[in-house]
Enzyme design. Sequence first.
Site, short mmCIF file in Angstrom:
data_model
loop_
_atom_site.label_atom_id
_atom_site.label_comp_id
_atom_site.label_asym_id
_atom_site.label_seq_id
_atom_site.Cartn_x
_atom_site.Cartn_y
_atom_site.Cartn_z
CG HIS A 139 -1.95 -1.05 1.25
ND1 HIS A 139 -2.81 -1.30 0.19
CD2 HIS A 139 -2.26 -1.96 2.21
CE1 HIS A 139 -3.60 -2.31 0.51
NE2 HIS A 139 -3.28 -2.74 1.71
CG ASP A 174 -3.02 -8.53 1.13
OD1 ASP A 174 -4.12 -8.05 1.48
OD2 ASP A 174 -2.02 -8.54 1.86
CG HIS A 176 -6.56 -5.28 2.39
ND1 HIS A 176 -6.09 -6.17 3.32
CD2 HIS A 176 -7.63 -4.66 2.95
CE1 HIS A 176 -6.83 -6.09 4.42
NE2 HIS A 176 -7.77 -5.19 4.21
CG ASP A 263 -4.86 -9.86 4.16
OD1 ASP A 263 -4.53 -10.48 3.12
OD2 ASP A 263 -4.73 -8.63 4.27
#
Length: 436
Positions: A139, A174, A176, A263
């Site tokens: 990120h 992931d 995200h 995750d």
Amino acid sequence: MSAARNNKVAYFYDSEFSTFYFGQNHPMKPHRLTMTHQLVLGYDLQKHMDVFRAVKAQPTQLGQFHSADYIDFLARVTPDNMGDYSAAMGKHNFNEDCPVFDGLFEYCRLYAGASIQGAVRLNHGLCDTAINWSGGLHHAKKGEASGFCYVNDLVLAILELLKYHARVLYLDIDIHHGDGVEEAFYLTDRVMTVSFHKYGDFFFPGTGALIDIGEQRGRYYTLNVPLKDGTDDKTFHSLFKPIMAKVMEVFQPGAIVMQCGADSLANDRLGCFNLSMKGHGEAVSFMKSFNVPMLVTGGGGYTKHNVARCWTYETALLVDQKVSEELPETHYHEYFAPDYSLNVAAHKIMDDHNKKDYVEKMKTEVLENLRHLACAPGVQFNEVPPDSMLPDYEDVPDVPEGVGGGYMERIGRFAHEHGVIRPNELYADDKDNWGD
């Protein structure tokens, strides 16, 4: 798929990761890396790969992507002086998600250095696969922290790989969206970014729509596969395998960077997917089967005992070893109660909100976008830039006092034969904030 090669694996770790602590209530727990490493040792997987201490990246190396003022801020800010940097903290997006903690800059330099090292070794043919479970902080932006990420080691590793490879594939599983990496390469055709992630319902970071496909020379070199709550192994691989097979056929990357955020597993503290550990690992095995040099990193993952299980299992897959379901005993053994098993199973009762027509429509659209790429783009190499980090540690200077301590003092001359950790130096006794 190309012909099989000898599978030489480089694995990066440092016991210093156990000293970093985001804070009691923060979901990011760096000691998940120590938990993973101890399981790796417990299964004797280190016997099947070269184990390296991570070497901290220098500020100039971080500056290959990040802005100078941001690096300077990271190097200077501490919990004791952060009040003096209130304006800079706002500018660089520091908040509850991205707090200032003791050793922050050293943590960033360490995980970024490991990913850069992995890329350099891949470039020189010193390994076929490089593993850095501490990396994958996808990120982080050029001048901002975001989503528990401060320095984007993935972008730095890709930039290193581009010195030797005309095309690099970035793949993110992931939960995200890999927004920081996508943003960095959105306008180029030399890097294809592919992200399978949860999208919608105001889920962080809110980017990664199907229609986001890149711009200018990078048009159609960004692929997003936005998924819904409850995504299970069957749904995931009904998309993952045909899409990634077509990506490999059309793009023909010289190297792969694969972010394996855990995750996306079932039962994650911050996640909402329903992947089993074996389903997650199947994606790693599938990409490994193409026999393309590959850097594999960690990423998200907030149920730490499941993160350790997942990344240990995937380490075993990458070194072609089968491991027992019964976990070896480590300092963290009680974390794996009550079954003390390696497996992470999917929920038995959890709805998959990806309807069949939605999945088919999305697959069709993604594959149609790939048809726009008639052939893999080429690039002329006039002169290869120097490596960010050569595997000759004699010339690496000491870190200045006050910025993390002396380099040679910590790891010794030539980093114990150029950084390879000998069997008796494998951190079998690592402990940290493991009661948290």
